[in-house]
Design a protein around this motif. Structure first.
Motif, PDB file in Angstrom:
ATOM      1  N   SER A   1     -17.790   2.506  -1.577  1.00 35.11           N
ATOM      2  CA  SER A   1     -17.829   1.753  -0.481  1.00 35.11           C
ATOM      3  C   SER A   1     -16.543   1.907   0.662  1.00 35.11           C
ATOM      4  CB  SER A   1     -17.892   0.099  -1.077  1.00 35.11           C
ATOM      5  OG  SER A   1     -18.810  -0.065  -1.902  1.00 35.11           O
ATOM      6  N   ALA A   2     -15.582   2.502   0.213  1.00 35.71           N
ATOM      7  CA  ALA A   2     -14.629   2.574   1.116  1.00 35.71           C
ATOM      8  C   ALA A   2     -13.603   3.469   0.596  1.00 35.71           C
ATOM      9  CB  ALA A   2     -13.972   1.128   1.301  1.00 35.71           C
ATOM     10  N   ALA A   3     -12.538   3.845   1.270  1.00 36.58           N
ATOM     11  CA  ALA A   3     -11.399   4.729   0.500  1.00 36.58           C
ATOM     12  C   ALA A   3     -10.699   4.075  -0.422  1.00 36.58           C
ATOM     13  CB  ALA A   3     -10.556   5.064   1.658  1.00 36.58           C
ATOM     14  N   LEU A   4     -10.305   4.755  -1.556  1.00 39.65           N
ATOM     15  CA  LEU A   4      -9.643   3.724  -2.630  1.00 39.65           C
ATOM     16  C   LEU A   4      -8.173   3.523  -2.081  1.00 39.65           C
ATOM     17  CD1 LEU A   4     -10.364   6.056  -5.703  1.00 39.65           C
ATOM     18  CD2 LEU A   4     -11.784   4.030  -4.684  1.00 39.65           C
ATOM     19  N   THR A   5      -7.621   2.336  -2.049  1.00 39.75           N
ATOM     20  CA  THR A   5      -6.313   2.183  -1.597  1.00 39.75           C
ATOM     21  C   THR A   5      -5.441   1.872  -2.832  1.00 39.75           C
ATOM     22  OG1 THR A   5      -7.330   0.659   0.335  1.00 39.75           O
ATOM     23  CG2 THR A   5      -4.964   0.412  -0.386  1.00 39.75           C
ATOM     24  N   HIS A   6      -4.286   2.735  -2.802  1.00 42.95           N
ATOM     25  CA  HIS A   6      -3.476   2.875  -3.880  1.00 42.95           C
ATOM     26  C   HIS A   6      -2.297   1.826  -3.466  1.00 42.95           C
ATOM     27  CE1 HIS A   6      -5.047   5.923  -6.188  1.00 42.95           C
ATOM     28  NE2 HIS A   6      -5.853   6.442  -5.171  1.00 42.95           N
ATOM     29  N   GLY A   7      -1.575   1.213  -4.427  1.00 41.97           N
ATOM     30  CA  GLY A   7      -0.365   0.309  -3.972  1.00 41.97           C
ATOM     31  C   GLY A   7       0.065  -0.311  -5.461  1.00 41.97           C
ATOM     32  N   ARG A   8       0.842  -1.023  -5.028  1.00 43.57           N
ATOM     33  CA  ARG A   8       1.695  -2.181  -5.980  1.00 43.57           C
ATOM     34  C   ARG A   8       1.371  -3.551  -5.884  1.00 43.57           C
ATOM     35  NH1 ARG A   8       4.581   1.466  -8.984  1.00 43.57           N
ATOM     36  NH2 ARG A   8       6.331   0.145  -9.944  1.00 43.57           N
ATOM     37  N   ILE A   9       1.455  -4.258  -6.954  1.00 41.59           N
ATOM     38  CA  ILE A   9       1.295  -5.695  -6.666  1.00 41.59           C
ATOM     39  C   ILE A   9       2.302  -6.219  -7.943  1.00 41.59           C
ATOM     40  CG2 ILE A   9       0.066  -7.874  -6.934  1.00 41.59           C
ATOM     41  CD1 ILE A   9      -2.397  -6.683  -5.989  1.00 41.59           C
ATOM     42  N   ALA A  10       3.372  -6.952  -7.539  1.00 37.79           N
ATOM     43  CA  ALA A  10       4.236  -7.548  -8.755  1.00 37.79           C
ATOM     44  C   ALA A  10       4.899  -6.354  -9.298  1.00 37.79           C
ATOM     45  CB  ALA A  10       3.689  -8.616  -9.313  1.00 37.79           C
ATOM     46  N   GLY A  11       5.322  -5.084  -8.809  1.00 39.64           N
ATOM     47  CA  GLY A  11       5.741  -3.991  -9.430  1.00 39.64           C
ATOM     48  C   GLY A  11       4.754  -3.280 -10.185  1.00 39.64           C
ATOM     49  N   SER A  12       3.496  -3.618 -10.375  1.00 45.55           N
ATOM     50  CA  SER A  12       2.503  -2.806 -11.169  1.00 45.55           C
ATOM     51  C   SER A  12       1.678  -1.848 -10.182  1.00 45.55           C
ATOM     52  CB  SER A  12       1.544  -3.638 -11.720  1.00 45.55           C
ATOM     53  OG  SER A  12       2.294  -4.036 -12.995  1.00 45.55           O
TER      54      SER A  12
ATOM     55  N   ILE B   1       0.590  -1.000   0.094  1.00 43.26           N
ATOM     56  CA  ILE B   1       0.070   0.058  -0.083  1.00 43.26           C
ATOM     57  C   ILE B   1       0.831   1.133   0.026  1.00 43.26           C
ATOM     58  CG2 ILE B   1      -1.682   1.292   1.402  1.00 43.26           C
ATOM     59  CD1 ILE B   1      -2.700  -1.465   2.596  1.00 43.26           C
ATOM     60  N   THR B   2       0.387   2.232  -0.911  1.00 42.98           N
ATOM     61  CA  THR B   2       1.341   3.423  -0.849  1.00 42.98           C
ATOM     62  C   THR B   2       0.255   4.421  -0.136  1.00 42.98           C
ATOM     63  OG1 THR B   2       0.373   4.121  -2.930  1.00 42.98           O
ATOM     64  CG2 THR B   2       2.509   3.215  -3.022  1.00 42.98           C
ATOM     65  N   HIS B   3      -0.835   4.638  -0.412  1.00 48.08           N
ATOM     66  CA  HIS B   3      -1.641   5.718   0.165  1.00 48.08           C
ATOM     67  C   HIS B   3      -3.268   5.083  -0.062  1.00 48.08           C
ATOM     68  CE1 HIS B   3      -1.362   7.214  -3.696  1.00 48.08           C
ATOM     69  NE2 HIS B   3      -2.571   7.902  -3.673  1.00 48.08           N
ATOM     70  N   ARG B   4      -3.949   5.988   0.755  1.00 51.99           N
ATOM     71  CA  ARG B   4      -5.241   5.980   0.746  1.00 51.99           C
ATOM     72  C   ARG B   4      -6.050   7.184   0.425  1.00 51.99           C
ATOM     73  NH1 ARG B   4      -4.771   1.629   4.974  1.00 51.99           N
ATOM     74  NH2 ARG B   4      -5.379  -0.246   3.926  1.00 51.99           N
ATOM     75  N   GLU B   5      -7.169   7.037  -0.332  1.00 54.58           N
ATOM     76  CA  GLU B   5      -7.883   8.292  -1.002  1.00 54.58           C
ATOM     77  C   GLU B   5      -9.325   8.060  -0.743  1.00 54.58           C
ATOM     78  OE1 GLU B   5      -7.996  10.500  -5.411  1.00 54.58           O
ATOM     79  OE2 GLU B   5      -7.365   8.534  -5.102  1.00 54.58           O
TER      80      GLU B   5
ATOM     81  N   LEU C   1     -17.929   3.275  -9.156  1.00 53.48           N
ATOM     82  CA  LEU C   1     -17.312   3.387 -10.488  1.00 53.48           C
ATOM     83  C   LEU C   1     -17.110   4.716 -10.953  1.00 53.48           C
ATOM     84  CD1 LEU C   1     -17.169   0.960 -12.247  1.00 53.48           C
ATOM     85  CD2 LEU C   1     -18.841   0.542 -10.739  1.00 53.48           C
ATOM     86  N   TRP C   2     -17.915   5.741 -10.463  1.00 52.50           N
ATOM     87  CA  TRP C   2     -17.780   7.336 -10.471  1.00 52.50           C
ATOM     88  C   TRP C   2     -16.033   7.250 -10.100  1.00 52.50           C
ATOM     89  CZ3 TRP C   2     -15.938  11.502  -8.426  1.00 52.50           C
ATOM     90  CH2 TRP C   2     -16.122  12.775  -9.007  1.00 52.50           C
ATOM     91  N   ALA C   3     -15.770   7.075  -8.930  1.00 49.99           N
ATOM     92  CA  ALA C   3     -14.451   7.245  -8.099  1.00 49.99           C
ATOM     93  C   ALA C   3     -13.452   6.704  -8.962  1.00 49.99           C
ATOM     94  CB  ALA C   3     -14.486   6.764  -6.785  1.00 49.99           C
ATOM     95  N   LEU C   4     -13.520   5.647  -9.330  1.00 46.47           N
ATOM     96  CA  LEU C   4     -12.474   4.869 -10.147  1.00 46.47           C
ATOM     97  C   LEU C   4     -12.226   5.545 -11.489  1.00 46.47           C
ATOM     98  CD1 LEU C   4     -13.191   0.987  -9.406  1.00 46.47           C
ATOM     99  CD2 LEU C   4     -11.397   2.494  -8.262  1.00 46.47           C
ATOM    100  N   HIS C   5     -13.328   5.945 -12.360  1.00 43.34           N
ATOM    101  CA  HIS C   5     -13.183   6.616 -13.351  1.00 43.34           C
ATOM    102  C   HIS C   5     -12.553   8.029 -13.103  1.00 43.34           C
ATOM    103  CE1 HIS C   5     -14.740   9.387 -16.374  1.00 43.34           C
ATOM    104  NE2 HIS C   5     -14.437   8.350 -17.149  1.00 43.34           N
ATOM    105  N   HIS C   6     -12.815   8.707 -12.154  1.00 44.25           N
ATOM    106  CA  HIS C   6     -12.462   9.920 -11.783  1.00 44.25           C
ATOM    107  C   HIS C   6     -10.811  10.088 -11.445  1.00 44.25           C
ATOM    108  CE1 HIS C   6     -12.717  14.085 -10.120  1.00 44.25           C
ATOM    109  NE2 HIS C   6     -12.053  13.623  -9.107  1.00 44.25           N
ATOM    110  N   ILE C   7     -10.333   9.142 -10.814  1.00 46.09           N
ATOM    111  CA  ILE C   7      -8.835   9.023 -10.568  1.00 46.09           C
ATOM    112  C   ILE C   7      -8.065   8.498 -11.774  1.00 46.09           C
ATOM    113  CG2 ILE C   7      -9.340   8.849  -8.244  1.00 46.09           C
ATOM    114  CD1 ILE C   7      -8.290   5.880  -8.484  1.00 46.09           C
TER     115      ILE C   7
END
Ligand code: HPA
Length: 247
Positions: A34-45, A20-24, A70-76
């Motif tokens: 449903s929750a804050a968006l969790t940003h991070g990396r899996i296997a370098g991606s 995890i790098t940060h939460r938004e 879906l709005w939140a994911l699209h927005h970021i």
């Protein structure tokens, strides 16, 4: 470079492999996701994770704010979304523990906020939904399932029911007659909203139990949870392979 999000379902509230790098926290015109968006990396991606039922699994399928998610994911700036979901198996191949990458949907849900094209419209919009899932993302899921050794059923029709109760045996019989292979409660309107937001969306379904009437015993949450532990372990493996190939 694609930016991928994973919407986790029952059994996948968090992903241990995610660095995890940060939460938004996002507020949307449709309310709270449903929750804050969790940003991070899996296997370098880079990847964004959103637990569909909330961080502590408190939001039932019919109360999920699909539009806000879906709005939140699209927005970021996300452009591809994998919706992980627990399902019941209907047709003979769909045994508990299997991973299914469905290619079609029949929607039996009702009363959900299922479109963003509702008011303040400049014109009426009808999205094409002939093929409800993004074929490229489906293929990546199928390839990752195969190369991880987990394997999958590479097509099937997802019947989306309202829940939160499970189905009657007659309902599952009718669904089978209609052509459904699996049954779940969250596939719609998630897939349709993703299309409205022009996101590339595919479902990674994990069979948790035989659908109502397909086995002798009543369906217990205990059995569902037991099957999901192994199933979601396989999903994590598959996602790691998929993301490794994205780098
Ligand atoms: N029906 C609907 N949704 C489900 C099921 C089921 O049998 N199992 C897991 N999610």
């Amino acid at each position: 470079m694609t930016k991928l999000a994973i919407i986790g379902g029952t059994g996948l509230n968090k992903i241990p492999d995610l660095e995890i790098t940060h939460r938004e926290v996002c507020h949307t015109p449709f309310g709270e996701p449903s929750a804050a968006l969790t940003h991070g990396r899996i296997a370098g991606s880079d990847v964004v994770f959103l637990p569909r039922h909330g961080a502590t699994h408190t939001i039932p399928p019919h109360r999920v704010n699909y539009r806000a998610n879906l709005w939140a994911l699209h927005h970021i700036g996300v452009d591809s979304v994998i919706g992980v979901a627990a399902v019941g198996g209907i047709t003979s191949e769909m045994a508990p523990g299997r991973i299914v990458i469905p290619d079609q949907i029949i929607d039996y849900t009702f009363g959900r906020d299922h479109t963003i094209y509702e008011k303040d419209l400049q014109h009426v919009t009808h999205i094409d939904f002939t093929y409800p899932y993004c074929q490229q993302l489906r293929q990546r899921l199928i390839d990752a399932a195969n190369s991880s050794g987990v394997g999958c059923v590479d097509a099937g029709t997802y019947g989306a029911t309202q829940g939160p109760r499970l189905e009657t045996a007659a309902e599952v019989t009718r669904m089978e007659r209609d052509g459904c292979d699996i049954v779940g409660m969250t596939g719609m309107p998630e897939a349709a909203l993703a299309r409205e937001f022009e996101l590339c969306y595919a479902s990674c379904a994990v069979v948790a139990n035989w659908g109502a009437g397909k086995q002798e015993a009543t369906i217990s949450m205990k059995d569902i949870e037991k099957n999901l532990i192994l199933g979601m372990e396989h999903v994590r493996k598959l996602l790691t392979i998929l993301l490794r190939e994205t780098v």
